[in-house]
Write an enzyme that holds these catalytic residues in place. Structure first.
Site, short mmCIF file in Angstrom:
data_model
loop_
_atom_site.label_atom_id
_atom_site.label_comp_id
_atom_site.label_asym_id
_atom_site.label_seq_id
_atom_site.Cartn_x
_atom_site.Cartn_y
_atom_site.Cartn_z
N CYS A 18 46.34 42.10 31.50
CA CYS A 18 46.45 40.71 31.94
C CYS A 18 45.87 39.82 30.86
CB CYS A 18 45.69 40.52 33.25
SG CYS A 18 43.91 40.86 33.08
N HIS A 47 37.33 47.85 32.13
CA HIS A 47 37.18 49.19 32.67
C HIS A 47 38.33 50.10 32.22
CE1 HIS A 47 34.32 47.79 36.11
NE2 HIS A 47 33.67 48.13 35.02
N HIS A 80 33.99 40.99 33.17
CA HIS A 80 33.68 40.91 34.60
C HIS A 80 32.68 39.81 34.93
CE1 HIS A 80 34.62 45.13 33.47
NE2 HIS A 80 35.53 44.94 34.39
N CYS A 102 36.34 36.67 32.14
CA CYS A 102 37.67 36.14 32.43
C CYS A 102 37.54 34.72 32.99
CB CYS A 102 38.36 37.04 33.45
SG CYS A 102 39.93 36.36 34.04
N HIS A 130 29.92 46.21 42.20
CA HIS A 130 30.89 45.94 41.15
C HIS A 130 30.32 44.87 40.21
CE1 HIS A 130 34.55 44.47 39.15
NE2 HIS A 130 35.06 45.65 39.44
N GLU A 132 31.55 42.37 38.73
CA GLU A 132 31.95 41.00 39.04
C GLU A 132 31.12 40.42 40.19
OE1 GLU A 132 35.75 38.48 40.72
OE2 GLU A 132 36.19 40.32 39.60
N THR A 171 37.89 38.78 42.39
CA THR A 171 39.26 38.48 41.93
C THR A 171 40.19 39.69 41.93
OG1 THR A 171 38.74 38.90 39.60
CG2 THR A 171 38.40 36.64 40.42
N CYS A 201 43.03 37.08 41.54
CA CYS A 201 43.70 36.58 40.34
C CYS A 201 45.20 36.86 40.37
CB CYS A 201 43.03 37.15 39.08
SG CYS A 201 43.65 38.73 38.55
N SER A 273 43.67 46.63 33.06
CA SER A 273 42.93 46.95 31.84
C SER A 273 43.49 48.17 31.12
CB SER A 273 41.45 47.15 32.15
OG SER A 273 41.27 48.01 33.27
#
Length: 314
Positions: A18, A47, A80, A102, A130, A132, A171, A201, A273
């Site tokens: 992405c 990741h 992240h 991001c 996680h 994020e 996201t 996202c 990723s």
């Protein structure tokens, strides 16, 4: 020579990298070009072991904590996102740092700050532990957010003021699961305020839609991605909900040929990723064992790009 059995391969589009991943990798590459090796990266930049190993070969050193970065070095924060304390610490130490978070994650960070500034308590939908989630919680004072992972969690959470709530989401979640959790939140807390736009996202949503479009036609779906990649794990779940057995693999060497016994139509996708090189590798692996026919299942075209941070842009 044994005749190769036929296999119809459906390849999802969009798939793979992405815009946020592209940007994060480019930030590391440009920092290496500008400063020379080594450049330090706090946590995996994205990741994916293949990507991380490729950057290591170019001179990137990956560390778990900022304390492992020597004075005077350059350091990059992963895609992240990180708690506010991390760049503050880097600045206090005089480190030159670049933020590869991001932009869509950064948007959630800013939303969290604004909501807390207005006095709202935030219910955050995400996966405990996680990066994020850790980064987003680290944008606001302790106690300003409550995490929910499932619909069942919604029934048990305690919040300071049910009439003064807002929700945000990680996201990279399942679009369908998140919709169920949000519906449960809105049922229990009718006054809860949601974000103006979707937090999940575009790339996560698009990759899930492409898998949905092909899963019903497949006996099985291979997802290329890492076991710690949230968006890749969600693609496996989406494929299974669509009626196909599904397997997450880091790369072609991890495919068990026996898993494909009886499969005549196979779906293939890659998490956000995972580079296209790994998709090509899997297709070559399949082509060596089957008489392959290939069909692209395209549900949308992506043309999004994100700007590089100040100091690295050309």
């Amino acid at each position: 020579m044994t005749e190769r059995p036929p296999l119809h391969l459906l390849v999802a589009a969009p798939r793979g990298f992405c815009a946020g991943v592209d940007r994060a990798i480019r930030i590391v590459e440009l920092a290496l070009e500008r400063h020379g090796a080594p450049v330090y990266v706090r946590h995996e930049i994205v990741h994916n072991k293949f990507v991380v190993d490729a950057l290591k070969a170019k001179g990137a050193i990956f560390v778990d904590e900022l304390s492992e970065v020597p004075d005077g070095a350059e350091v990059i924060f992963s895609a992240h996102g990180v708690p506010k304390a991390v760049p503050a610490d880097a600045t206090s130490r005089g480190l030159q740092w670049y933020d590869a978070t991001c932009p869509l994650v950064s948007k959630v960070h800013r939303q969290a700050e604004r909501l807390v500034a207005t006095g709202r308590h935030i219910v955050f939908v995400g996966h405990d532990g996680h990066p994020e989630v850790i980064g987003t919680f680290g944008q606001v004072p302790a106690g300003a957010m409550t995490l929910v992972e499932t619909v069942a969690d919604v029934a048990t959470i305690a919040v300071p003021d049910p009439d003064n709530l807002a929700f945000l989401t990680q996201t990279t979640l399942s679009v369908d699961d998140t919709a169920e959790i949000v519906a449960a939140l809105q049922t229990r807390f009718p006054a809860i305020q949601g974000p103006r736009g979707e937090d999940i996202c575009y790339a996560t949503s698009n990759r899930q839609e492409a898998v949905k479009a092909m899963a019903g036609r497949c006996d099985a779906v291979l997802v290329i991605g890492a076991s710690n990649s949230s968006n890749s794990l969600r693609l496996v779940e989406v494929a299974e909900r669509g009626g196909a057995k599904s397997l997450l693999i880091p790369r072609a060497a991890n495919i068990d040929p026996a898993w494909l016994d009886g499969v005549t139509t196979l779906g293939l996708t890659a998490g956000a990723s995972a580079p296209e090189l790994l998709v090509d590798e899997v297709i070559a692996w399949l082509n060596a064992r089957f008489t392959l026919t290939r069909e692209e299942v395209e549900t949308t075209v992506e043309n999004i790009a994100f700007k590089l941070p100040h100091g690295l842009a050309a």
